[in-house]
Enzyme design. Structure first.
Site, PDB file in Angstrom:
ATOM      1  N   SER A  32     -24.384  12.041  -0.741  1.00 17.53           N
ATOM      2  CA  SER A  32     -24.374  12.795  -2.001  1.00 17.53           C
ATOM      3  C   SER A  32     -24.203  11.816  -3.142  1.00 17.53           C
ATOM      4  CB  SER A  32     -23.209  13.790  -2.026  1.00 17.53           C
ATOM      5  OG  SER A  32     -23.017  14.286  -3.343  1.00 17.53           O
ATOM      6  N   TYR A  84     -14.634  15.075  -1.006  1.00 24.12           N
ATOM      7  CA  TYR A  84     -16.055  15.145  -0.645  1.00 24.12           C
ATOM      8  C   TYR A  84     -16.733  13.797  -0.929  1.00 24.12           C
ATOM      9  CZ  TYR A  84     -20.928  16.851  -0.917  1.00 24.12           C
ATOM     10  OH  TYR A  84     -22.280  17.042  -0.743  1.00 24.12           O
TER      11      TYR A  84
HETATM   12  N1  LIG Z   1     -26.711  21.258  -2.031  1.00 24.80           N
HETATM   13  C1  LIG Z   1     -26.357  20.208  -2.746  1.00 24.80           C
HETATM   14  O1  LIG Z   1     -26.197  20.275  -3.983  1.00 24.80           O
HETATM   15  C2  LIG Z   1     -26.159  18.870  -2.078  1.00 24.80           C
HETATM   16  C3  LIG Z   1     -26.158  17.727  -2.895  1.00 24.80           C
HETATM   17  C4  LIG Z   1     -25.952  16.487  -2.299  1.00 24.80           C
HETATM   18  C5  LIG Z   1     -25.775  16.390  -0.936  1.00 24.80           C
HETATM   19  N2  LIG Z   1     -25.759  17.513  -0.169  1.00 24.80           N
HETATM   20  C6  LIG Z   1     -25.519  17.354   1.276  1.00 24.80           C
HETATM   21  O2  LIG Z   1     -26.683  17.761   1.983  1.00 24.80           O
HETATM   22  C7  LIG Z   1     -26.313  18.324   3.239  1.00 24.80           C
HETATM   23  C8  LIG Z   1     -26.942  19.708   3.386  1.00 24.80           C
HETATM   24  O3  LIG Z   1     -26.511  20.496   2.300  1.00 24.80           O
HETATM   25  P1  LIG Z   1     -27.086  21.972   2.016  1.00 24.80           P
HETATM   26  O4  LIG Z   1     -26.930  22.190   0.569  1.00 24.80           O
HETATM   27  O5  LIG Z   1     -28.420  22.137   2.657  1.00 24.80           O
HETATM   28  O6  LIG Z   1     -25.970  22.854   2.790  1.00 24.80           O
HETATM   29  P2  LIG Z   1     -25.990  24.395   3.194  1.00 24.80           P
HETATM   30  O7  LIG Z   1     -27.088  25.134   2.556  1.00 24.80           O
HETATM   31  O8  LIG Z   1     -24.574  24.843   3.004  1.00 24.80           O
HETATM   32  O9  LIG Z   1     -26.294  24.325   4.782  1.00 24.80           O
HETATM   33  C9  LIG Z   1     -25.378  23.670   5.614  1.00 24.80           C
HETATM   34  C10 LIG Z   1     -25.890  23.645   7.046  1.00 24.80           C
HETATM   35  O10 LIG Z   1     -24.918  22.953   7.847  1.00 24.80           O
HETATM   36  C11 LIG Z   1     -24.383  23.836   8.856  1.00 24.80           C
HETATM   37  N3  LIG Z   1     -22.948  23.541   8.974  1.00 24.80           N
HETATM   38  C12 LIG Z   1     -22.015  23.613   7.992  1.00 24.80           C
HETATM   39  N4  LIG Z   1     -20.812  23.324   8.476  1.00 24.80           N
HETATM   40  C13 LIG Z   1     -20.985  23.058   9.810  1.00 24.80           C
HETATM   41  C14 LIG Z   1     -20.095  22.725  10.863  1.00 24.80           C
HETATM   42  N5  LIG Z   1     -18.780  22.604  10.666  1.00 24.80           N
HETATM   43  N6  LIG Z   1     -20.609  22.546  12.093  1.00 24.80           N
HETATM   44  C15 LIG Z   1     -21.942  22.688  12.312  1.00 24.80           C
HETATM   45  N7  LIG Z   1     -22.826  23.017  11.355  1.00 24.80           N
HETATM   46  C16 LIG Z   1     -22.340  23.205  10.117  1.00 24.80           C
HETATM   47  C17 LIG Z   1     -24.689  25.256   8.325  1.00 24.80           C
HETATM   48  O11 LIG Z   1     -24.820  26.227   9.349  1.00 24.80           O
HETATM   49  P3  LIG Z   1     -23.548  27.116   9.837  1.00 24.80           P
HETATM   50  O12 LIG Z   1     -22.845  27.605   8.614  1.00 24.80           O
HETATM   51  O13 LIG Z   1     -24.136  28.212  10.680  1.00 24.80           O
HETATM   52  O14 LIG Z   1     -22.715  26.183  10.647  1.00 24.80           O
HETATM   53  C18 LIG Z   1     -26.047  25.026   7.653  1.00 24.80           C
HETATM   54  O15 LIG Z   1     -27.079  25.002   8.622  1.00 24.80           O
HETATM   55  C19 LIG Z   1     -24.773  18.338   3.270  1.00 24.80           C
HETATM   56  O16 LIG Z   1     -24.299  17.222   3.980  1.00 24.80           O
HETATM   57  C20 LIG Z   1     -24.397  18.217   1.807  1.00 24.80           C
HETATM   58  O17 LIG Z   1     -23.122  17.630   1.637  1.00 24.80           O
HETATM   59  C21 LIG Z   1     -25.966  18.751  -0.716  1.00 24.80           C
END
Ligand SMILES: NC(=O)c1ccc[n+]([C@@H]2O[C@H](COP(=O)([O-])OP(=O)(O)OC[C@H]3O[C@@H](n4cnc5c(N)ncnc54)[C@H](OP(=O)(O)O)[C@@H]3O)[C@@H](O)[C@H]2O)c1
Length: 249
Positions: A149, A162
């Site tokens: 991130s 985070y």
């Molecule tokens: N969105 C942003 O603004 C952003 C920005 C920078 C970086 N990121 C990073 O990008 C990655 C993906 O983000 P996203 O926005 O796509 O997230 P998201 O929409 O919240 O999706 C998260 C995914 O991870 C799974 N997950 C969450 N906690 C888990 C656990 N404890 N064990 C197994 N699976 C788990 C969820 O499924 P379940 O809930 O069914 O487990 C879901 O499939 C993350 O690492 C995040 O930190 C996101």
């Protein structure tokens, strides 16, 4: 039964957001897939969709990444099914806001467990399979993509836990490159600003979705990475939102 000829990928957090976008792209390119997340019914629905898009085989790996036994179980299931691993996507992550002064240490433990310990353990377990894939296809090698991130690159008030977990993930990928890239296994830590997914909904009142990075743009970057030759290493990619000064996430 193992399918040794099939290019394969393992994607954590593949049921929503960025992970789902990456899994769809890899399925369309004919990869066999292991997909991991906690919600079993959502995993089944996504697996069906990925098979329709073009994945020759999809393994559903339900479980919580915070469970210390889980990375080993996913690795074993993928090895039984595919025998090697061309692309490991360390995508699943959690984030809760809170200043250092007020942050509860049990929340820090959960954040570190999911955002750092689990990716480290999964990478460690998968290294032998990644090396097999790199030896089989030395021109292309094997790739690791980790979703870090921008909070791991530039400090944002209220995101210390985070951000620290994501900075550690960036460092883990750098160490992987130092140890393994000479033998065809390399990694990239992608560090985006806010991406339009469920995870960023909490800040939608201040940053509208249409000012966030689209999931598709992160997916395009990952697609470019998996097409690179083994001779090129991209340790880190920072993706900032248009109209911001880089260090503003
Ligand atoms: N969105 C942003 O603004 C952003 C920005 C920078 C970086 N990121 C990073 O990008 C990655 C993906 O983000 P996203 O926005 O796509 O997230 P998201 O929409 O919240 O999706 C998260 C995914 O991870 C799974 N997950 C969450 N906690 C888990 C656990 N404890 N064990 C197994 N699976 C788990 C969820 O499924 P379940 O809930 O069914 O487990 C879901 O499939 C993350 O690492 C995040 O930190 C996101």
């Amino acid at each position: 039964m193992s399918e040794p000829g099939v290019r394969s990928a393992l994607v954590t957090g593949a049921t929503r957001g960025i992970g789902l976008g990456i899994a769809r792209m890899l399925a369309a390119r004919g990869h066999g897939l292991s997909i991991a997340a906690r919600d079993v019914s959502r995993l089944e629905t996504v697996a069906d969709e990925l098979r329709l898009i073009g994945a020759p085989r999809v393994l559903e790996c339900p479980g919580d990444l915070a469970d210390t036994e889980w990375p080993g179980r996913i690795e074993a299931a993928h090895r039984d099914a595919f025998g090697s691993l061309d692309c490991l996507v360390l995508n699943a992550g959690v984030g809760t806001a809170g200043t250092i002064g007020d942050y509860r240490l049990d929340r820090l433990d959960k954040t570190v467990a999911v955002n750092l310990r689990a990716p480290f353990a999964l990478l460690q377990a998968c290294l032998p399979m990644l090396r097999v894939a790199a030896e089989r296809d030395p021109a292309r090698g094997a790739r690791v993509v980790a979703l870090a991130s921008i909070a791991g690159v530039y400090a944002e008030p209220g995101l210390a836990a985070y951000g620290a977990s994501k900075a550690a993930l960036i460092s883990l990928v750098a160490a992987l490159n130092a140890e393994e890239s000479g033998h065809g296994v390399s990694g990239t830590a992608i560090s985006p600003g806010y991406v339009e997914t469920e995870m960023s909904e909490w800040i939608r009142d201040r940053i509208p979705g249409d000012q966030m990075i689209p999931v598709e743009d992160v997916v395009r970057v990952v697609e470019g990475l998996v097409d690179l030759s083994a001779r090129t290493v991209v340790p880190q990619l920072v993706m900032t939102r248009a109209g911001t000064a880089g260090f503003v996430p």
